[in-house]
Write a protein that holds these residues in place. Structure first.
Motif, PDB file in Angstrom:
ATOM      1  N   GLU A 151       0.857  -1.175   0.000  1.00 51.73           N
ATOM      2  CA  GLU A 151       0.000   0.000   0.000  1.00 51.73           C
ATOM      3  C   GLU A 151       0.891   1.222   0.000  1.00 51.73           C
ATOM      4  OE1 GLU A 151      -2.876  -0.092   3.155  1.00 51.73           O
ATOM      5  OE2 GLU A 151      -3.472  -2.099   2.495  1.00 51.73           O
ATOM      6  N   PHE A 152       0.750   2.038  -1.025  1.00 56.64           N
ATOM      7  CA  PHE A 152       1.490   3.294  -1.029  1.00 56.64           C
ATOM      8  C   PHE A 152       0.711   4.323  -1.820  1.00 56.64           C
ATOM      9  CE2 PHE A 152       3.060   0.713  -4.481  1.00 56.64           C
ATOM     10  CZ  PHE A 152       3.316   1.576  -5.519  1.00 56.64           C
ATOM     11  N   LYS A 153       1.082   5.553  -1.613  1.00 56.20           N
ATOM     12  CA  LYS A 153       0.267   6.676  -2.048  1.00 56.20           C
ATOM     13  C   LYS A 153       0.046   6.716  -3.555  1.00 56.20           C
ATOM     14  CE  LYS A 153       0.251  11.665  -1.326  1.00 56.20           C
ATOM     15  NZ  LYS A 153       1.189  12.754  -0.972  1.00 56.20           N
ATOM     16  N   TYR A 154       1.101   6.481  -4.322  1.00 56.78           N
ATOM     17  CA  TYR A 154       0.998   6.677  -5.767  1.00 56.78           C
ATOM     18  C   TYR A 154       0.704   5.384  -6.513  1.00 56.78           C
ATOM     19  CZ  TYR A 154       3.030  11.098  -4.461  1.00 56.78           C
ATOM     20  OH  TYR A 154       3.240  12.308  -3.875  1.00 56.78           O
TER      21      TYR A 154
END
Lengths: 341, 293
Positions: free
Chosen positions: B117-120
């Motif tokens: 899970e990561f922002k971009y």
């Protein structure tokens, strides 16, 4: 790999998967991911992400995105392919492309190919898929054989068809003579009014198998108990197909139509091999136009403008189709569309 | 689901006989239609293969007849032609490099896009999805300049393989991501409990389990590269042609040698055909997985 032309490459076959995975975006997640851990862990995670994504991203940005940006840049210059870009002409190349009869003809041919491909392959592919979607001996073999033309390269298929369509000495003319059907004297590919339809016939031959396979795959997803319920209600085979199967196949058909449209816009190999765009430009497409401008006339500015226009048309079509048509397939709360009558 | 099923109760006698010999009118009609379709799809291919066994005189005399007598010299001529083998070698080399690049980069990219899970994440994924829309022809001129002038890789295997792999990546990532998403979370938790890092999980668990997905994208990349025409056409010199270029050239240079062209073309289509048919089951099931998600 070449591109998703009508499905010109296996890539297109698969890109049918395009819209579906989006639905998973939210499901994904790492069980290992800690909630905002110490910053060392956070940096480690970032480094891992960068490590895994970097090769693909670099490759993609360098050989796909960057050339497309460069194409936009080149399209603003008058450039013969040598030396620096100095002769800035603004949108002049776009004006000359859009007012060039050769290009507008090519665009028209692309649109005809889109419409005819869907109008012919949809009913044929659906009909064949429905017929083959039953337990019968040799079913797997039949499916495989129907898929063979799709696996051949467009060059190989094009060369075989070109030989078959040679006037008088080709196999097609021989069969027509046997059946006492008159054939055009200059051949099916050499007669201006017939050439585009001949190319469309060959394209249908090549890509019908893709439609059949995708529709058959979609039919696997129709729940068996619906058929059983219909059977209990005494529905006929025809009623079952019309009221149950075809409506439930909607999403597959819409995805296939999308692939077919994008591929039809990009069509190149087959036309280049069969006719080279001729006779007198009657089978040209936007891609053959831009390759011709780039390679034969060294008019790179013009060719780049044409390629940008092609790309914008594809993008607009894709966004519009996504918004107007495919959207319903990604909203699970929406009731299924009723079959037309 | 079909007429056979619907009428099962009405005709119990049919159950006793083996299904395959059950020639009710409806089934016979389906077979008839199927055979017509198969004849139309395979006809040109078979015509080409048989054409290679005929002489040009035979073809001129009756273009639609069977070989009589069968001659082998068209095929032996191609098989003893060093050009043919050089083209085949080039095709193989380029396809192997392309496939390796696509599979390695694709699975690596799909892993964080599926399980981190990561922002971009969605942004990066969308970049690849939009890439599905890029036809190679749009970028072909800058690509030509980039490969030949900036990297000096014109006329080399790697010079073709790099852009081909780049254009195949969107499809690959789009297929592999749902595949990796579908691996159960428990596996990852179990690996974590056993002390595996995320990279360890990737190597020891995810890679072995992704075999079928990687085969699917690998075959697609291989066949796509094998069949590619436009990029090799612009980037490869006469010495380094691939088979599609060879077929196109041979057919225009030896246009009057119809039988020779058929033989050359027939031999050129074999590898992709065999490769694809051998893998067909896995491809179709892989695609169904991707379509259904």
């Amino acid at each position: 790999m070449t591109t998703p032309r009508v499905a010109a490459s296996p890539a297109a076959f698969v890109s049918s998967a395009g819209p579906a995975p989006l639905a998973h975006a939210r499901v994904a997640g790492s069980g290992l991911g800690r909630r905002r851990g110490r910053s060392a862990a956070a940096w480690r995670k970032r480094a891992e992400i960068a490590f895994f994504v970097a090769p693909a991203l670099v490759l993609f940005l360098m050989f796909v995105v960057w050339p497309i940006i460069t194409a936009v840049q080149i399209s603003l210059y008058k450039w013969k392919g040598i030396g620096p870009l100095v002769d800035f002409v603004g949108l002049h190349n776009y004006v000359s492309v859009l007012t060039n009869q050769l290009f507008t003809d090519a665009l028209t041919h692309n649109l005809i190919i889109i419409v005819v491909s869907i109008a012919v392959q949809l009913p044929l592919g659906l009909g064949i898929a429905l017929l083959l979607n039953r337990k019968m001996w040799g079913q797997g073999l039949l499916r495989t054989l129907i898929f063979v033309p799709y696996v051949l390269s467009e060059v190989v298929a094009g060369v075989v068809w070109r030989q078959l369509l040679v006037p008088t000495y080709g196999g097609v003319d021989a069969i027509a003579r046997f059946l006492h059907i008159p054939t055009p004297q200059q051949g099916f590919l050499g007669t201006p009014d017939i050439a585009l339809w001949t190319v469309l016939f060959v394209l249908t031959w090549k890509y019908l198998g893709l439609a059949v396979i995708l529709f058959l795959a979609g039919l696997q997803g129709v729940p068996e108990d619906l058929y059983e319920a219909a059977q209990l209600d005494g529905a006929s085979w025809w009623q079952v197909q019309r009221k149950i199967t075809v409506p439930l196949l909607g999403p597959t058909v819409r995805t296939w139509a999308f692939l077919s449209m994008i591929g039809s816009l990009q069509i190149f190999d087959m036309v280049w091999i069969l006719t080279g765009g001729g006779p007198i430009g009657r089978t040209s497409t936007m891609a053959t136009f831009l390759i011709y401008q780039g390679t034969k006339s060294q008019a790179f500015g013009i060719a780049s403008a044409a390629s940008v226009i092609l790309f914008v048309i594809a993008l607009v079509l894709a966004v519009a189709y996504q918004q107007l048509v495919l959207r319903r397939d990604t909203r699970p709360d929406q009731p299924r569309r009723k079959a037309k009558r | 689901m079909s007429a056979t099923t619907l009428t099962r109760h009405a005709a119990p006698a049919a159950v006793r006989r083996p299904r395959r010999f059950d020639l009710k009118p409806s089934t016979a009609a389906v077979y008839f239609v199927a055979l017509v379709v198969v004849a139309l799809t395979l006809g040109p291919v078979i015509y080409g293969v048989l054409g290679g066994f005929r002489t040009n005189a035979q073809i001129a005399e009756n273009p639609a007849a069977l070989p009589h007598p069968w001659v082998l010299f068209n095929y032996t001529g191609v098989l003893t032609n060093p050009d043919f083998w050089r083209y085949a070698l080039n095709s193989t080399g380029i396809a192997v490099i392309t496939t390796a690049l696509v599979v390695i980069c694709g699975i690596m990219a799909a892993y964080p896009l599926a399980r981190y899970e990561f922002k971009y994440r969605e942004g990066v994924f969308m970049v690849f999805v939009v890439g599905l829309l890029f036809p190679a022809s749009v970028a072909i001129i800058p690509l030509f300049i980039l490969i030949t002038q900036n990297f000096h890789l014109g006329n080399t295997w790697i010079g073709i393989a790099l852009p081909q792999a780049a254009f195949a990546l969107p499809t690959t990532v789009v297929i592999l991501r749902p595949f990796l998403v579908a691996l159960p979370k428990e596996l990852e938790e179990a690996a974590q409990l056993d002390g595996a890092s995320r990279i360890g999980f990737f190597w020891r668990i995810l890679l072995p389990l992704s075999g079928p997905g990687m085969v699917t994208v690998g075959v697609l990349a291989f066949v796509g590269s094998w069949n590619a025409y436009l990029l090799p056409l612009l980037l490869l010199g006469p010495q380094n042609k691939t088979l599609p270029l060879g077929v196109a050239d041979f057919s225009s240079e030896h246009g009057s040698d119809t039988a020779g062209v058929f033989a050359f073309t027939s031999l050129a289509m074999i590898p992709a055909l065999v490769f694809f048919l051998a893998m067909q089951k896995r491809i179709v099931s892989g695609l169904q997985g991707a379509v259904k998600g």
